[in-house]
Design a protein around this motif. Structure first.
Motif, short mmCIF file in Angstrom:
data_model
loop_
_atom_site.label_atom_id
_atom_site.label_comp_id
_atom_site.label_asym_id
_atom_site.label_seq_id
_atom_site.Cartn_x
_atom_site.Cartn_y
_atom_site.Cartn_z
N ARG A 1 23.73 -0.24 6.53
CA ARG A 1 23.68 0.06 5.10
C ARG A 1 22.26 0.10 4.53
O ARG A 1 22.08 0.33 3.34
CB ARG A 1 24.53 -0.95 4.34
CG ARG A 1 25.99 -0.93 4.82
CD ARG A 1 26.91 -1.69 3.90
NE ARG A 1 28.25 -1.75 4.45
CZ ARG A 1 29.29 -2.30 3.84
NH1 ARG A 1 29.14 -2.82 2.64
NH2 ARG A 1 30.48 -2.33 4.42
N GLY A 2 21.30 -0.16 5.37
CA GLY A 2 19.92 -0.03 4.92
C GLY A 2 19.39 -1.20 4.11
O GLY A 2 18.42 -1.06 3.37
N TRP A 3 20.02 -2.37 4.24
CA TRP A 3 19.52 -3.54 3.53
C TRP A 3 18.34 -4.13 4.29
O TRP A 3 18.30 -4.12 5.53
CB TRP A 3 20.61 -4.61 3.40
CG TRP A 3 21.82 -4.16 2.62
CD1 TRP A 3 21.84 -3.27 1.59
CD2 TRP A 3 23.17 -4.57 2.83
NE1 TRP A 3 23.13 -3.10 1.13
CE2 TRP A 3 23.97 -3.89 1.87
CE3 TRP A 3 23.80 -5.45 3.72
CZ2 TRP A 3 25.34 -4.06 1.78
CZ3 TRP A 3 25.16 -5.63 3.63
CH2 TRP A 3 25.93 -4.94 2.66
N ALA A 4 17.40 -4.66 3.55
CA ALA A 4 16.27 -5.33 4.18
C ALA A 4 16.75 -6.59 4.89
O ALA A 4 17.75 -7.19 4.51
CB ALA A 4 15.23 -5.69 3.13
N VAL A 5 16.03 -6.99 5.93
CA VAL A 5 16.36 -8.21 6.68
C VAL A 5 15.11 -9.09 6.69
O VAL A 5 14.01 -8.62 7.02
CB VAL A 5 16.80 -7.89 8.12
CG1 VAL A 5 17.01 -9.18 8.90
CG2 VAL A 5 18.07 -7.04 8.11
N GLU A 6 15.27 -10.35 6.32
CA GLU A 6 14.17 -11.30 6.33
C GLU A 6 14.62 -12.57 7.05
O GLU A 6 15.77 -12.96 6.95
CB GLU A 6 13.73 -11.63 4.91
CG GLU A 6 13.15 -10.43 4.17
CD GLU A 6 12.60 -10.78 2.81
OE1 GLU A 6 12.51 -12.01 2.50
OE2 GLU A 6 12.25 -9.86 2.04
N ASP A 7 13.69 -13.18 7.74
CA ASP A 7 13.96 -14.43 8.46
C ASP A 7 13.10 -15.52 7.87
O ASP A 7 11.92 -15.61 8.16
CB ASP A 7 13.68 -14.25 9.95
CG ASP A 7 14.08 -15.47 10.77
OD1 ASP A 7 14.53 -16.47 10.16
OD2 ASP A 7 13.95 -15.43 12.00
N TRP A 8 13.69 -16.33 7.02
CA TRP A 8 12.96 -17.43 6.38
C TRP A 8 12.93 -18.67 7.25
O TRP A 8 12.33 -19.66 6.89
CB TRP A 8 13.59 -17.76 5.03
CG TRP A 8 13.41 -16.67 4.02
CD1 TRP A 8 12.55 -15.60 4.11
CD2 TRP A 8 14.07 -16.53 2.76
NE1 TRP A 8 12.64 -14.80 2.98
CE2 TRP A 8 13.58 -15.34 2.14
CE3 TRP A 8 15.04 -17.28 2.10
CZ2 TRP A 8 14.02 -14.91 0.89
CZ3 TRP A 8 15.49 -16.85 0.86
CH2 TRP A 8 14.99 -15.68 0.26
#
Length: 223
Positions: free
Chosen positions: A214-221
């Motif tokens: 779906r084109g959502w950003a992915v972040e790893d905190w």
């Protein structure tokens, strides 16, 4: 235009889910004998896994077992403050703190939207500098907190419904709002889809796959 940065809580900004931790920590501090009911709560958890106990009902059962059917408001406030302090000390992702600060600096109103109960999530949100909290409510009677959900469990599609109701209550039209939403779990797909910017944070595998599609950003905190 209203600028809103909306954050899920458990495993998005915290290292781990908070409800069981809060129950155990509060029982240990306020009524240690209630820890004897932990095996019964675990059986209810198995019932949830087998889909014979609903998620809201599981929360109510666990609360009744470990906090009691009625908990004085003063006790709940004290427990929430104590737990929030402990969590703030050692249970919050550095990346979450940095993003909250960045969103605030960019002029966003910082909102927590969580399935956790508001009576303790609000204490956590206050320590982290949130402006508002949308959360699962609890029945309050005669100066006590009952082991019963008020309204809907703020989870899945209900979370989006509650966010939309919150917007309306605060006089904000969706067409006049820019919304960023952060979550770790696929159950929040309705809200991620609804937001102008959806960010999958520390995503479990189903959400990571969904984000790629779906084109959502992915972040790893967690790093």
């Amino acid at each position: 235009m209203h600028q809103l940065a909306v954050y899920d809580m458990d495993k998005t900004i915290t290292y781990a889910p908070t409800w069981t931790k809060f129950l155990v920590a509060t029982a240990r501090a306020e009524s240690p004998w209630r820890l004897l009911f932990l095996p019964v709560a675990a059986i209810a958890g198995v019932g949830y896994g087998l889909r014979v106990v609903s998620r809201p009902r599981l929360k109510e059962i666990a609360q009744r077992l470990l906090l009691g059917g009625r908990m004085p408001e003063a006790t709940a406030t004290r427990a929430a403050a104590r737990f929030a302090e402990q969590l703030d000390r050692s249970g919050i992702y550095r990346g979450a703190r940095d993003q909250i600060a960045a969103d605030r600096a960019a002029g966003y109103r910082i909102v927590m939207a969580t399935a956790s109960y508001g009576f303790y999530a609000e204490a956590i949100a206050a320590r982290l500098g949130f402006d508002d909290v949308i959360a699962t409510g609890v029945v309050r009677e005669g100066g006590t907190i009952r082991a019963k959900i008020a309204g809907e469990n703020c989870y899945g599609p209900a979370k989006l419904t509650m966010i939309e109701a919150w917007l309306a209550d605060h006089g904000m039209a969706r067409t006049d709002s820019v919304v960023r939403f952060y979550s770790d779990h696929a159950s929040d797909a309705p809200t991620l889809e609804w937001a102008d910017v959806g960010i999958a944070v520390n995503p479990h595998p189903p959400l990571r796959t969904m984000a790629a599609l779906r084109g959502w950003a992915v972040e790893d905190w967690a790093r």
